[in-house]
Scaffold this active site. Structure first.
Site, PDB file in Angstrom:
ATOM      1  N   MET A 184       0.817  -1.206   0.000  1.00 47.80           N
ATOM      2  CA  MET A 184       0.000   0.000   0.000  1.00 47.80           C
ATOM      3  C   MET A 184       0.860   1.269   0.000  1.00 47.80           C
ATOM      4  SD  MET A 184      -2.941  -1.199  -0.270  1.00 47.80           S
ATOM      5  CE  MET A 184      -4.021   0.191  -0.037  1.00 47.80           C
TER       6      MET A 184
ATOM      7  N   HIS B 253      -7.945   5.863   4.090  1.00 45.33           N
ATOM      8  CA  HIS B 253      -7.917   4.431   3.799  1.00 45.33           C
ATOM      9  C   HIS B 253      -8.060   4.167   2.302  1.00 45.33           C
ATOM     10  CE1 HIS B 253     -10.017   0.271   4.172  1.00 45.33           C
ATOM     11  NE2 HIS B 253      -8.723   0.140   4.018  1.00 45.33           N
TER      12      HIS B 253
ATOM     13  N   ASN C 197      -6.814  -1.556  -2.512  1.00 46.49           N
ATOM     14  CA  ASN C 197      -5.800  -2.233  -3.304  1.00 46.49           C
ATOM     15  C   ASN C 197      -6.435  -2.762  -4.593  1.00 46.49           C
ATOM     16  OD1 ASN C 197      -3.531  -3.636  -4.014  1.00 46.49           O
ATOM     17  ND2 ASN C 197      -3.688  -5.184  -2.407  1.00 46.49           N
TER      18      ASN C 197
ATOM     19  N   ASN D 162     -15.798  -2.247   4.064  1.00 49.12           N
ATOM     20  CA  ASN D 162     -15.659  -3.602   4.601  1.00 49.12           C
ATOM     21  C   ASN D 162     -16.893  -4.037   5.386  1.00 49.12           C
ATOM     22  OD1 ASN D 162     -13.261  -4.217   3.432  1.00 49.12           O
ATOM     23  ND2 ASN D 162     -12.014  -3.460   5.127  1.00 49.12           N
TER      24      ASN D 162
HETATM   25  P1  NAD Z   1       2.980  -4.689   3.889  1.00 48.52           P
HETATM   26  O1  NAD Z   1       3.297  -5.774   4.827  1.00 48.52           O
HETATM   27  O2  NAD Z   1       3.044  -4.960   2.420  1.00 48.52           O
HETATM   28  O3  NAD Z   1       3.916  -3.433   4.175  1.00 48.52           O
HETATM   29  C1  NAD Z   1       4.189  -2.946   5.450  1.00 48.52           C
HETATM   30  C2  NAD Z   1       5.568  -2.299   5.408  1.00 48.52           C
HETATM   31  O4  NAD Z   1       5.764  -1.600   6.626  1.00 48.52           O
HETATM   32  C3  NAD Z   1       6.717  -3.296   5.297  1.00 48.52           C
HETATM   33  O5  NAD Z   1       7.516  -2.937   4.192  1.00 48.52           O
HETATM   34  C4  NAD Z   1       7.482  -3.161   6.607  1.00 48.52           C
HETATM   35  O6  NAD Z   1       8.867  -3.303   6.438  1.00 48.52           O
HETATM   36  C5  NAD Z   1       7.130  -1.748   7.007  1.00 48.52           C
HETATM   37  N1  NAD Z   1       7.194  -1.488   8.441  1.00 48.52           N
HETATM   38  C6  NAD Z   1       6.656  -2.210   9.459  1.00 48.52           C
HETATM   39  N2  NAD Z   1       6.897  -1.588  10.645  1.00 48.52           N
HETATM   40  C7  NAD Z   1       7.578  -0.458  10.366  1.00 48.52           C
HETATM   41  C8  NAD Z   1       8.099   0.606  11.167  1.00 48.52           C
HETATM   42  N3  NAD Z   1       7.928   0.636  12.478  1.00 48.52           N
HETATM   43  N4  NAD Z   1       8.754   1.598  10.550  1.00 48.52           N
HETATM   44  C9  NAD Z   1       8.949   1.603   9.220  1.00 48.52           C
HETATM   45  N5  NAD Z   1       8.462   0.625   8.412  1.00 48.52           N
HETATM   46  C10 NAD Z   1       7.790  -0.385   8.981  1.00 48.52           C
HETATM   47  O7  NAD Z   1       1.525  -4.153   4.314  1.00 48.52           O
HETATM   48  P2  NAD Z   1       0.388  -3.470   3.422  1.00 48.52           P
HETATM   49  O8  NAD Z   1      -0.448  -4.515   2.825  1.00 48.52           O
HETATM   50  O9  NAD Z   1       1.009  -2.428   2.553  1.00 48.52           O
HETATM   51  O10 NAD Z   1      -0.495  -2.771   4.558  1.00 48.52           O
HETATM   52  C11 NAD Z   1      -0.091  -1.590   5.187  1.00 48.52           C
HETATM   53  C12 NAD Z   1      -1.274  -0.962   5.886  1.00 48.52           C
HETATM   54  O11 NAD Z   1      -2.306  -0.702   4.917  1.00 48.52           O
HETATM   55  C13 NAD Z   1      -1.935  -1.831   6.947  1.00 48.52           C
HETATM   56  O12 NAD Z   1      -2.380  -1.013   7.987  1.00 48.52           O
HETATM   57  C14 NAD Z   1      -3.102  -2.463   6.214  1.00 48.52           C
HETATM   58  O13 NAD Z   1      -4.178  -2.803   7.074  1.00 48.52           O
HETATM   59  C15 NAD Z   1      -3.505  -1.340   5.302  1.00 48.52           C
HETATM   60  N6  NAD Z   1      -4.240  -1.759   4.068  1.00 48.52           N
HETATM   61  C16 NAD Z   1      -3.844  -2.856   3.366  1.00 48.52           C
HETATM   62  C17 NAD Z   1      -4.545  -3.220   2.205  1.00 48.52           C
HETATM   63  C18 NAD Z   1      -4.114  -4.399   1.370  1.00 48.52           C
HETATM   64  O14 NAD Z   1      -4.901  -4.853   0.547  1.00 48.52           O
HETATM   65  N7  NAD Z   1      -2.912  -4.901   1.520  1.00 48.52           N
HETATM   66  C19 NAD Z   1      -5.634  -2.434   1.798  1.00 48.52           C
HETATM   67  C20 NAD Z   1      -5.996  -1.320   2.535  1.00 48.52           C
HETATM   68  C21 NAD Z   1      -5.288  -0.977   3.678  1.00 48.52           C
END
Ligand code: NAD
Length: 463
Positions: A226, A348, A351, A398
């Site tokens: 994201m 928010h 994806n 959701n």
């Molecule tokens: P992801 O696991 O792909 O990415 C998370 C990233 O955060 C990783 O690269 C990790 O290294 C980094 N990270 C973790 N802790 C950290 C810190 N303290 N400091 C710096 N970097 C840090 O996750 P994602 O799917 O991109 O999701 C991220 C957020 O977006 C979540 O809150 C999720 O609920 C939300 N979200 C996800 C989706 C989806 O479909 N994947 C859709 C909407 C919202």
């Protein structure tokens, strides 16, 4: 009927007529221009030509279905009318839709020159002219219907088929097919598509109402699926972005994906490079104190997010906004330890970020209105539709989607085949079946959302 006949009268005038096109020229506007003998387009980014009626479930009935194929040939004309897509000024000239591209300051001179030139009126030539005539016309008709049937196998949309039929059998004159007019104008599909259009316009107006200046610098923490894609989107829209992640490799991957997005969206290598330069890796978050907006998109974990906010909040410059992309954690939980809890907002995204137009703006009961304004201004800048929602489980999307997915999973438990469930819902009109959707989202994520929602609905049952 009045539109059709008045544009016909214009087309039959003996004197030269010219449309000088500046800005958006859509639907009836383009049909008016098509009824003129010449068309000039002003060389500007916001000069756009289109017949988007199909998107509202109706057709271009004031001569568009007749004159566009005669002007640029049926394949290109049908493509424009069946997709409703935008044509930019340069492309309009390439297609033969416009006679010439002119700079704004010389527009009136060029128009006068063109009107007096006595130049022959442009028409489709060669094969394109033949494709407008029987029998080749019916070949084009059959091919086009095949494509439509592939895209819309359950015949949910009447308008694309009506456009092809009116062009192929009635030379683009809808008045010769009154039944089709009646069917189209009274169809449920048109009613719903028009409603969707108005709802989208309403969301756009939320973003437009803001009085905030455009943001110049956004800092994103978390370069995953994201965060990485949100950063790329911001950079492609002209905003300077600094991208932080504890894992350097994730930033590099995000940069790789960003370059592909820029190449696809911006094309011009110079613009691609400029966008790439706007996306700055910042592993340690050095740029936080300069950012107008800090958007957190790290892993979905309450404690990790709270810890991060404790580090970030004291560094924010005055007026800067802290936002989270969480999809399921209540903001109430995330903001507990903040000095200014009223200044945390949810932005928010869905994806895949580049394709999903909607963004939920999650507000707590005491949100600072200035923070909401900044979030809206941000959405306007990156061309997303902001949907204000309250901080309730599942927010809005959701909360609607989860029960639908859950019911599909229950059907599986009851012994129904996954393929049958998906086929039934696609026949109903969903672009993708619910089981395939769950598989695309990821079974783990779908389960987490389900747990969050059921815990919130019935805390006593949660264990
Ligand atoms: P992801 O696991 O792909 O990415 C998370 C990233 O955060 C990783 O690269 C990790 O290294 C980094 N990270 C973790 N802790 C950290 C810190 N303290 N400091 C710096 N970097 C840090 O996750 P994602 O799917 O991109 O999701 C991220 C957020 O977006 C979540 O809150 C999720 O609920 C939300 N979200 C996800 C989706 C989806 O479909 N994947 C859709 C909407 C919202």
């Amino acid at each position: 009927m009045r539109g059709w006949s008045i544009f016909n009268r214009l087309a039959k005038l003996k004197v030269p007529t010219l449309a000088l096109i500046h800005g958006h020229c859509l639907g009836g506007g383009l049909e008016l221009a098509l009824a003129c003998k010449y068309r000039l387009v002003i060389d500007q980014a916001n000069t756009i030509l289109a017949l988007p009626e199909v998107r509202l479930g109706i057709f271009p009935g004031w001569g568009g279905m007749k004159r566009l194929p005669e002007l640029i040939g049926p394949p290109k004309a049908l493509d424009m009318m069946l997709t409703g897509r935008n044509i930019r000024a340069k492309q309009a000239v390439r297609l033969g839709l416009a006679d010439a591209l002119v700079p704004e300051r010389l527009a009136k001179q060029a128009a006068a020159h063109h009107v007096l030139s006595g130049k022959a009126v442009h028409k489709a030539k060669g094969l394109n002219a033949w494709l407008n005539k029987v029998p080749l016309k019916h070949l084009v008709e059959r091919q086009t219907l095949k494509t439509i049937n592939k895209k819309d196998p359950y015949h949910h949309y009447l308008a694309p088929r009506a456009i092809v039929d009116i062009w192929a059998r009635h030379d683009g004159n809808p008045l010769k097919s009154p039944d089709t007019i009646h069917q189209i104008t009274s169809s449920e599909t048109a009613r719903h598509l028009i409603r969707v259009f108005h709802l989208q316009e309403r969301l756009k107006s939320f973003a437009k109402r803001t009085t905030k200046d455009p943001l110049t610098h956004v800092h994103i923490i978390g370069a995953g699926v994201m965060g990485g894609d949100i950063a790329a989107l911001c950079a492609s829209k002209g905003i300077k972005v600094t991208l932080q992640d504890q894992d350097r490799e994730r930033i590099a991957q995000a940069q790789g994906r960003a370059r592909k997005l820029f190449q696809r969206k911006l094309r011009d290598p110079r613009l691609v490079q400029q966008a790439f330069d706007r996306l700055i890796p910042d592993e340690k978050g050095i740029a936080i104190p300069q950012a107008d907006l800090v958007l957190e998109a790290i892993s979905e974990n309450v404690h990790a997010k709270q810890q991060l906010y404790a580090l970030v909040e004291p560094q924010l410059k005055t007026g800067a906004v802290l936002a989270t992309n969480t999809s399921s954690i209540p903001l109430e939980a995330l903001r507990k330890a903040l000095m200014r809890p009223d200044r945390l907002i949810g932005i928010h995204f869905f994806n895949p970020v580049a394709q999903m137009p909607l963004v939920e703006i999650v507000e707590t009961h005491d949100i600072d209105p200035e923070v909401r304004d900044t979030a809206m201004a941000f959405c306007e800048q990156i061309s997303k539709l902001p949907l204000p929602v309250s901080d309730t489980p599942g927010f809005l999307v959701n909360a609607i989607l989860a029960p639908y997915m859950l019911e599909a999973m229950r059907c599986i438990d009851e012994g129904m085949k996954a393929e049958i469930i998906d086929a039934a819902m696609q026949r109903f009109g969903m672009p993708m079946g619910p089981i395939e959707l769950i598989d695309t989202v990821g079974l783990d994520i779908a389960r987490d959302v389900g747990v969050q929602l059921s815990e919130a609905a019935a805390p006593a049952l949660s264990d």
